[in-house]
Design a protein around this motif. Structure first.
Motif, PDB file in Angstrom:
ATOM      1  N   UNK A  16      36.387 109.779   7.390  1.00  0.00           N
ATOM      2  CA  UNK A  16      36.849 109.236   8.672  1.00  0.00           C
ATOM      3  C   UNK A  16      36.949 107.714   8.640  1.00  0.00           C
ATOM      4  N   UNK A  17      35.987 107.092   7.988  1.00  0.00           N
ATOM      5  CA  UNK A  17      35.906 105.625   8.100  1.00  0.00           C
ATOM      6  C   UNK A  17      36.511 104.871   6.931  1.00  0.00           C
ATOM      7  N   UNK A  18      36.650 105.528   5.788  1.00  0.00           N
ATOM      8  CA  UNK A  18      37.118 104.799   4.603  1.00  0.00           C
ATOM      9  C   UNK A  18      38.474 105.324   4.176  1.00  0.00           C
ATOM     10  N   UNK A  27      34.243 109.047  -5.867  1.00  0.00           N
ATOM     11  CA  UNK A  27      32.951 108.446  -6.195  1.00  0.00           C
ATOM     12  C   UNK A  27      32.784 107.065  -5.566  1.00  0.00           C
ATOM     13  N   UNK A  28      33.848 106.267  -5.615  1.00  0.00           N
ATOM     14  CA  UNK A  28      33.752 104.881  -5.149  1.00  0.00           C
ATOM     15  C   UNK A  28      33.639 104.791  -3.633  1.00  0.00           C
ATOM     16  N   UNK A  29      34.236 105.772  -2.951  1.00  0.00           N
ATOM     17  CA  UNK A  29      34.190 105.770  -1.488  1.00  0.00           C
ATOM     18  C   UNK A  29      32.898 106.404  -0.984  1.00  0.00           C
ATOM     19  N   UNK A  30      32.401 107.375  -1.737  1.00  0.00           N
ATOM     20  CA  UNK A  30      31.210 108.111  -1.296  1.00  0.00           C
ATOM     21  C   UNK A  30      29.927 107.298  -1.415  1.00  0.00           C
ATOM     22  N   UNK A 186      29.496 104.699   7.196  1.00  0.00           N
ATOM     23  CA  UNK A 186      30.142 103.981   6.084  1.00  0.00           C
ATOM     24  C   UNK A 186      31.088 102.910   6.640  1.00  0.00           C
ATOM     25  N   UNK A 187      31.016 101.712   6.102  1.00  0.00           N
ATOM     26  CA  UNK A 187      31.903 100.658   6.601  1.00  0.00           C
ATOM     27  C   UNK A 187      33.209 100.658   5.803  1.00  0.00           C
ATOM     28  N   UNK A 188      34.074  99.705   6.154  1.00  0.00           N
ATOM     29  CA  UNK A 188      35.393  99.693   5.514  1.00  0.00           C
ATOM     30  C   UNK A 188      35.567  98.423   4.693  1.00  0.00           C
ATOM     31  N   UNK A 189      36.769  98.136   4.303  1.00  0.00           N
ATOM     32  CA  UNK A 189      37.033  96.975   3.460  1.00  0.00           C
ATOM     33  C   UNK A 189      38.221  96.198   4.006  1.00  0.00           C
TER      34      UNK A 189
END
Ligand SMILES: Cc1cc2nc3c(=O)[nH]c(=O)nc-3n(C[C@H](O)[C@H](O)[C@H](O)COP(=O)(O)O)c2cc1C
Length: 202
Positions: A16-18, A27-30, A186-189
């Motif tokens: 939802x957030x990334x 893997x990188x998002x989790x 989880x935050x975003x970028x």
């Protein structure tokens, strides 16, 4: 909350957030940095795997300047907690493993190693990804009293102390202080275009 439902909830939160802008391996998002830790202990094998992964990171001249000082026993954890900043004590106290990441500022011949911090950062990245692959959570902490840590852990002056890593299993966010519960997502970028430059910096 069971570990399975907790995990699938977490993956939903990540989805939802990334929103990646390219086809990146999940893997990188989790991997993200929760603050709610459960009481579950980390097995010796899993801890070793996480540290093993970290030390396969690349380093300048393969000097491997990183060092990991690990606390798993209650008496060790108490010492580590004593140098965390007040905000970080609020949540990291529950983590079953705390790891200080340091790096040697000098090469073996005594020359300064200008890459020691870069290399230690790569090792922490590997550690965090291996932890995530094992279903563990990790959270780096820069807010700690480095001088106190240096003294209590007998760290010589030529090592820089970078971070304390809290490692363990995801817990129930409702057990966190209220102010922290809202941040447990989880935050975003930034957009990739704001950190990548073609040819030269504009
Ligand atoms: C070197 C470093 C120091 C950090 N220090 C703290 C800290 O003192 N307290 C804290 O709650 N989070 C700390 N963090 C976590 C970051 O806030 C977090 O990694 C960042 O917001 C990105 O989120 P993510 O790890 O969930 O992707 C630190 C992270 C790094 C890499």
């Amino acid at each position: 909350m069971s570990i399975i439902s907790n995990l699938s909830e977490l993956q939903d939160a990540v989805r939802e957030h990334r929103k990646p802008e390219a086809d990146v391996t999940p893997l990188f998002l989790n991997r993200w940095s929760p603050r709610a830790f459960s009481d579950r202990k980390v097995s010796g094998n899993d801890l070793q795997a996480v540290l093993e992964a970290a030390h396969w990171a690349p380093s300048s001249y393969n000097d491997q300047p990183w060092r990991f000082i690990v606390a798993t026993e209650e008496d060790q954890l108490e010492v580590f907690r004593s140098f965390l900043g007040d905000f970080n004590k609020l949540w990291a106290t529950k983590a079953p493993v705390l790891i200080v990441v340091a790096s040697d500022k000098l090469r073996e011949n005594g020359d300064p190693n200008g890459a020691h911090a870069f290399d230690a950062g790569a090792a922490w990245g590997y550690l965090a990804l291996q932890a995530s692959l094992k279903g563990l959570i990790s959270h780096a902490i820069g807010g700690f009293d480095r001088e106190k840590a240096r003294q209590l852990l007998n760290v010589p002056d030529h090592f820089e102390l970078h971070a304390v890593i809290a490692l363990g299993y995801q817990g129930d966010k409702n057990e966190l202080p209220e102010a922290l519960q809202a941040r447990e997502i989880p935050n975003t970028r930034k957009p990739l275009s704001s950190v990548v430059f073609e040819g030269k910096v504009n």
